[in-house]
Design a protein around this motif. Structure first.
Motif, PDB file in Angstrom:
ATOM      1  N   PRO A 108      17.059  85.737  65.255  1.00  0.00           N
ATOM      2  CA  PRO A 108      17.070  87.214  64.535  1.00  0.00           C
ATOM      3  C   PRO A 108      17.328  86.914  63.633  1.00  0.00           C
ATOM      4  O   PRO A 108      18.145  86.843  63.922  1.00  0.00           O
ATOM      5  CB  PRO A 108      16.294  87.921  65.326  1.00  0.00           C
ATOM      6  CG  PRO A 108      17.338  87.451  66.672  1.00  0.00           C
ATOM      7  CD  PRO A 108      17.161  86.391  66.867  1.00  0.00           C
ATOM      8  N   VAL A 109      17.003  86.947  62.601  1.00  0.00           N
ATOM      9  CA  VAL A 109      17.583  87.037  60.656  1.00  0.00           C
ATOM     10  C   VAL A 109      17.864  88.956  60.744  1.00  0.00           C
ATOM     11  O   VAL A 109      16.373  88.723  60.826  1.00  0.00           O
ATOM     12  CB  VAL A 109      16.339  86.651  59.836  1.00  0.00           C
ATOM     13  CG1 VAL A 109      17.585  86.823  58.666  1.00  0.00           C
ATOM     14  CG2 VAL A 109      15.681  84.844  59.638  1.00  0.00           C
ATOM     15  N   ALA A 110      19.115  88.318  60.733  1.00  0.00           N
ATOM     16  CA  ALA A 110      19.277  90.221  60.864  1.00  0.00           C
ATOM     17  C   ALA A 110      18.927  90.821  59.202  1.00  0.00           C
ATOM     18  O   ALA A 110      18.824  89.833  58.332  1.00  0.00           O
ATOM     19  CB  ALA A 110      20.656  90.823  60.731  1.00  0.00           C
ATOM     20  N   SER A 111      18.714  92.071  58.532  1.00  0.00           N
ATOM     21  CA  SER A 111      18.263  92.253  57.728  1.00  0.00           C
ATOM     22  C   SER A 111      19.279  93.203  56.746  1.00  0.00           C
ATOM     23  O   SER A 111      20.471  93.587  57.222  1.00  0.00           O
ATOM     24  CB  SER A 111      16.950  93.699  58.053  1.00  0.00           C
ATOM     25  OG  SER A 111      17.730  94.926  58.342  1.00  0.00           O
ATOM     26  N   PRO A 112      19.341  93.283  55.714  1.00  0.00           N
ATOM     27  CA  PRO A 112      20.315  93.499  55.023  1.00  0.00           C
ATOM     28  C   PRO A 112      20.853  95.418  55.730  1.00  0.00           C
ATOM     29  O   PRO A 112      22.454  95.425  55.252  1.00  0.00           O
ATOM     30  CB  PRO A 112      19.877  93.968  53.368  1.00  0.00           C
ATOM     31  CG  PRO A 112      18.498  92.995  53.551  1.00  0.00           C
ATOM     32  CD  PRO A 112      18.858  93.092  54.900  1.00  0.00           C
ATOM     33  N   GLU A 113      20.025  95.807  55.707  1.00  0.00           N
ATOM     34  CA  GLU A 113      20.696  96.993  56.930  1.00  0.00           C
ATOM     35  C   GLU A 113      21.654  96.348  57.773  1.00  0.00           C
ATOM     36  O   GLU A 113      22.812  97.367  57.955  1.00  0.00           O
ATOM     37  CB  GLU A 113      19.555  97.955  56.734  1.00  0.00           C
ATOM     38  CG  GLU A 113      18.615  98.713  55.422  1.00  0.00           C
ATOM     39  CD  GLU A 113      17.205  97.640  55.205  1.00  0.00           C
ATOM     40  OE1 GLU A 113      17.248  96.539  55.748  1.00  0.00           O
ATOM     41  OE2 GLU A 113      17.058  97.818  53.965  1.00  0.00           O
ATOM     42  N   GLU A 114      21.321  95.822  58.399  1.00  0.00           N
ATOM     43  CA  GLU A 114      21.483  95.476  59.498  1.00  0.00           C
ATOM     44  C   GLU A 114      23.120  94.925  59.600  1.00  0.00           C
ATOM     45  O   GLU A 114      24.235  95.837  60.297  1.00  0.00           O
ATOM     46  CB  GLU A 114      21.252  94.597  60.607  1.00  0.00           C
ATOM     47  CG  GLU A 114      19.793  95.215  61.683  1.00  0.00           C
ATOM     48  CD  GLU A 114      18.851  94.294  61.942  1.00  0.00           C
ATOM     49  OE1 GLU A 114      18.375  94.954  62.767  1.00  0.00           O
ATOM     50  OE2 GLU A 114      18.767  93.092  61.909  1.00  0.00           O
TER      51      GLU A 114
END
Length: 129
Positions: A108-114
């Motif tokens: 899974p690609v982490a979002s910038p917030e994560e």
């Protein structure tokens, strides 16, 4: 009465009922194909091997009662062919499912917030130590 018809309409339009209707129609057509395969190809080959031109005429008489042995043989051959075709189809479907399950899921690609939250968490851990 109006509620009854509304409920029936909701039932009849559900996807499962329509899928079942399509399956019944396809099964009927498949049954005709199998019957033709057995009657036109398999049974003549079996008849040629055993020297009996038509199994439906093969009978046995016991105490004056005629037993239709040939029709029973025909039914058994129909069943064996259908069971074999269904076995092969289910086997192939299971093989395809295993390939899908064996394929690793992409990470899974982490979002910038994560990513930002992970960095904050790591910094807080360093400050406590």
């Amino acid at each position: 009465m109006k509620n009854f018809f509304a409920e029936f309409k909701a039932f009849a339009v559900k996807g499962n009922v329509i899928d079942l209707a399509v399956a019944v129609i396809i099964a009927g057509a498949f049954g005709k194909i199998v019957a033709s395969f057995v009657n036109d190809l398999v049974m003549p080959l079996i008849a040629a091997v055993f020297g009996i031109p038509n199994f439906s005429e093969l009978t046995a008489t016991i105490n004056g009662s005629e037993i239709m042995v040939g029709l029973f043989i025909q039914t058994v051959v129909d069943f064996v062919v259908v069971a074999f075709v269904i076995f092969v189809a289910v086997r192939q479907i299971n093989r395809l499912k295993r390939k899908e399950e064996a394929a690793p899921a992409p990470a899974p690609v982490a979002s910038p917030e994560e990513i930002l939250l992970s960095e904050i968490r790591d910094l807080l851990k360093e400050d406590r130590q």
